[in-house]
Design an enzyme around this catalytic site. Structure first.
Site, short mmCIF file in Angstrom:
data_model
loop_
_atom_site.label_atom_id
_atom_site.label_comp_id
_atom_site.label_asym_id
_atom_site.label_seq_id
_atom_site.Cartn_x
_atom_site.Cartn_y
_atom_site.Cartn_z
N ARG A 144 -3.84 1.00 -1.20
CA ARG A 144 -4.93 0.15 -1.67
C ARG A 144 -6.26 0.90 -1.71
O ARG A 144 -7.25 0.39 -2.27
CB ARG A 144 -5.08 -1.08 -0.76
N TYR A 147 -8.80 1.42 -4.67
CA TYR A 147 -9.63 0.27 -5.05
C TYR A 147 -10.65 -0.05 -3.95
O TYR A 147 -11.83 -0.22 -4.22
CB TYR A 147 -8.70 -0.93 -5.29
N GLN A 211 0.20 -14.94 6.37
CA GLN A 211 -1.09 -14.35 5.99
C GLN A 211 -1.88 -15.39 5.19
O GLN A 211 -1.30 -16.24 4.53
CB GLN A 211 -0.89 -13.05 5.18
#
Ligand code: UDP
Length: 312
Positions: A144, A147, A211
């Site tokens: 990730r 980004y 989550q």
């Protein structure tokens, strides 16, 4: 002399871009939309195609452009983890070089510039909800990171341009947003769940579904973006809906609202998937006099109706 446009929207064929452009056109403003058509879709803007105030150029923000613009809405970059991880080096380049190209343009024409930053700058947050002064919990070596770190660097670049050239910058840290004009192939949770439910295919939860995320309906978000562009504040602003829900509960809500026979299935959790995410929007409320007012229930119904037409 370069042609004048009141608004330049980069990534204007994407989900947020098309919703923003329609709102600007409806207010009677003219818009130059640029997009490289990688994840954005021409079809998204077809109702504005014949509008005399709408102009489109197929263009990648990696290359400079020269138009006399008053306001730059810099949204260009794949935003779905599925898409931005496909070519992470290109994602990082798009964020950095693309933002610099737009800052240079803003400098040349003394334009006001808003950049789409992201809740991803907080990484996998250890405080909850996240406020703008939180430094985040990020990894440099994650899938990730292109980004996450890219968006942090884009913000930092904006401040350099502000300090060096006195630019008017606006930083919108956008949290999860959903609604009409999302691509069916977007790969993010709301579009996946709705598409799967409408097709009676298994609803794919990644991990155990505990989550959480907080989802903002796109109409609320666009209103916040416009207010951010118009305000005098130049520090980052969290824009999102603080209503938090677990992914499992979201799956149940989508299944219920679509009256679907889909099974709920559990797949592996992607690497470094944030466990919790929820915006503290105290600053946006005070500075923009804004808060979201479309509930998740209502927003999902509107989005499901949009997807029904797309799928059938
Ligand atoms: N997710 C899921 N099933 C899907 C797509 C996503 O359970 O089909 C989960 C994903 O693992 C994450 C949350 O939903 O925990 C939100 O993912 P999304 O890709 O929409 O955006 P993110 O908030 O991670 O940027």
């Amino acid at each position: 002399m370069s042609k004048y446009f009141k608004n330049l929207v980069t990534g204007g064929l994407g989900f947020l871009g098309t919703n923003l452009i329609n709102k600007l056109l409806n207010s009677g403003e003219n818009v130059l939309c640029i997009d490289n058509c990688s994840t954005g879709q021409i079809e998204n803007i077809k109702e504005s195609w014949d509008n005399k105030s709408f102009h489109f150029i197929k263009h990648d923000v990696l290359d400079p452009i020269d138009f006399n613009v008053e306001r730059i809405w810099h949204l260009a970059c794949p935003a779905s983890p599925l898409h931005y991880q496909l070519d992470p080096v290109n994602t990082a380049r798009t964020i950095f070089i693309g933002t610099e190209n737009m800052l240079r343009l803003a400098k040349k024409y003394d334009a006001r510039i808003l950049i789409a930053s992201s809740s991803e700058v907080y990484g996998n947050p250890t405080i909850h909800p996240q406020h703008e002064d939180y430094k985040g919990n990020i990894k440099i070596n994650s899938k990730r990171s292109c980004y996450v770190v890219g968006k942090r660097f884009a913000e930092s670049l904006c401040y350099d341009y502000q300090r060096m050239h006195n630019l008017e910058i606006k930083i919108a840290r956008i949290f999860n947003t959903y609604g009409p004009k999302m691509s069916i192939k977007d790969g993010r949770v709301v579009s996946n769940f709705i598409t799967q439910a409408l097709k009676n295919e298994p609803i794919t939860i990644y991990g155990d579904g505990k989550q959480t995320r907080s989802f903002c309906f796109v109409e609320d978000l666009i209103e916040a973006l416009i207010k951010t562009m118009e305000c005098d504040y130049s520090n980052p602003l969290n824009l999102g809906n603080p209503f938090e829900i677990s992914i499992l509960d979201l799956a149940k809500m989508v299944k219920d609202k679509t009256s679907s026979d889909s099974k709920i299935v559990f797949n592996p959790l992607p690497e470094d998937d944030p466990l919790k995410r929820c915006p503290n929007i105290k600053k946006a409320k005070e500075i923009l006099k804004w808060e979201p007012n479309i509930s998740l229930e209502k927003g999902l119904e509107l989005t499901i109706n949009y997807f029904k037409n797309k799928i059938n």
